[in-house]
Design an enzyme around this catalytic site. Structure first.
Site, PDB file in Angstrom:
ATOM      1  N   GLY A  46      19.584  62.208 104.568  1.00 46.73           N
ATOM      2  CA  GLY A  46      20.242  63.421 104.090  1.00 46.73           C
ATOM      3  C   GLY A  46      19.392  64.111 103.038  1.00 46.73           C
ATOM      4  N   GLN A  51      17.470  69.545  96.087  1.00 47.01           N
ATOM      5  CA  GLN A  51      16.346  68.606  95.983  1.00 47.01           C
ATOM      6  C   GLN A  51      14.999  69.237  96.306  1.00 47.01           C
ATOM      7  OE1 GLN A  51      18.671  65.667  98.486  1.00 47.01           O
ATOM      8  NE2 GLN A  51      17.385  64.292  97.302  1.00 47.01           N
ATOM      9  N   CYS A  92      18.302  57.492  97.191  1.00 43.19           N
ATOM     10  CA  CYS A  92      18.144  58.947  97.174  1.00 43.19           C
ATOM     11  C   CYS A  92      16.660  59.288  97.228  1.00 43.19           C
ATOM     12  CB  CYS A  92      18.755  59.501  95.884  1.00 43.19           C
ATOM     13  SG  CYS A  92      18.621  61.283  95.715  1.00 43.19           S
ATOM     14  N   LEU A  93      16.319  60.308  98.004  1.00 45.69           N
ATOM     15  CA  LEU A  93      14.912  60.726  98.101  1.00 45.69           C
ATOM     16  C   LEU A  93      14.390  61.227  96.756  1.00 45.69           C
ATOM     17  CD1 LEU A  93      14.926  62.553 101.548  1.00 45.69           C
ATOM     18  CD2 LEU A  93      13.911  60.330 101.011  1.00 45.69           C
ATOM     19  N   HIS A 134      27.435  62.285  98.756  1.00 45.75           N
ATOM     20  CA  HIS A 134      26.198  62.163  97.970  1.00 45.75           C
ATOM     21  C   HIS A 134      25.452  63.503  97.947  1.00 45.75           C
ATOM     22  CE1 HIS A 134      22.361  59.861  96.899  1.00 45.75           C
ATOM     23  NE2 HIS A 134      21.906  61.036  97.271  1.00 45.75           N
ATOM     24  N   GLU A 135      25.330  64.133  99.120  1.00 44.50           N
ATOM     25  CA  GLU A 135      24.583  65.408  99.194  1.00 44.50           C
ATOM     26  C   GLU A 135      25.355  66.530  98.494  1.00 44.50           C
ATOM     27  OE1 GLU A 135      21.694  64.915  99.950  1.00 44.50           O
ATOM     28  OE2 GLU A 135      21.889  63.103 101.167  1.00 44.50           O
ATOM     29  N   HIS A 138      24.661  66.565  94.907  1.00 47.94           N
ATOM     30  CA  HIS A 138      23.402  67.260  94.572  1.00 47.94           C
ATOM     31  C   HIS A 138      23.649  68.751  94.369  1.00 47.94           C
ATOM     32  CE1 HIS A 138      20.326  64.203  94.854  1.00 47.94           C
ATOM     33  NE2 HIS A 138      20.679  63.840  96.070  1.00 47.94           N
TER      34      HIS A 138
HETATM   35 NI    NI Z   1      20.120  62.145  97.138  1.00 44.39          NI
END
Ligand code: NI
Length: 168
Positions: A46, A51, A92-93, A134-135, A138
């Site tokens: 995701g 991000q 998380c990225l 989660h997204e 962000h």
């Molecule tokens: Ni994330």
């Protein structure tokens, strides 16, 4: 298509609150394509526009094993969440190499626009429910480590700072 740079925690830009998309046009469709490519290359399941330093409400997700089931959520809203909560180990990225336990509602119903600008609703459970929440965090400027204790957050910050110093 361009692969986009992913911001790394604790970059303050990750705390920007994203604005709703006013119109789902070619610019947004290009953003979706670029975000999807970036997510697949990372690789991740995701990615939120926040991000990649674009502060509009766009999320891409693909939780399939085959990596060919892209889901796009524009201006997503949670319209229902279960009282039942579940703990998942999240990563998380934007927070490389950090995984930790976060408790969230285990089922949600989300309403969003697709790439054509059409409204849809989706019932999600398990990993998809976690990923959507989660997204969407962000988009509100929240990174999952903020659910952890201040002590853990400080450890993660210093670890990522060190990592950056090594890279220079
Ligand atoms: Ni994330």
């Amino acid at each position: 298509m361009a692969k986009l740079d992913i911001l790394t925690y604790p970059d303050p830009r990750l705390h920007t609150v994203a604005k709703p998309v006013a119109e789902v046009d070619d610019r947004i469709r290009q953003l979706v394509k670029d975000m999807a490519e970036t997510m697949y290359e990372a690789p991740g399941i995701g990615l939120a526009a926040t991000q990649v330093n674009v502060h509009e409400q766009v999320v891409v997700i693909d939780i399939s094993e085959t990596r060919d089931e892209l889901q796009v959520f524009i201006n997503p809203e949670i319209v229902w969440a279960s009282e039942n909560r579940k703990v998942w180990e999240e990563g998380c990225l934007s927070v490389p190499e950090v995984y930790d336990r976060v408790e969230r509602p285990d089922r949600v119903r989300v309403r969003a626009l697709n790439e054509k600008g059409e409204t849809f609703e989706l019932d999600a459970d398990d990993l998809l429910a976690v990923c959507i929440q989660h997204e969407m965090d962000h988009l509100r400027g929240k990174v999952f480590v903020e659910y952890l204790s201040p002590l853990k957050q400080n450890r993660i910050k210093s670890k990522l700072h060190k990592r950056e110093r090594v890279r220079m």
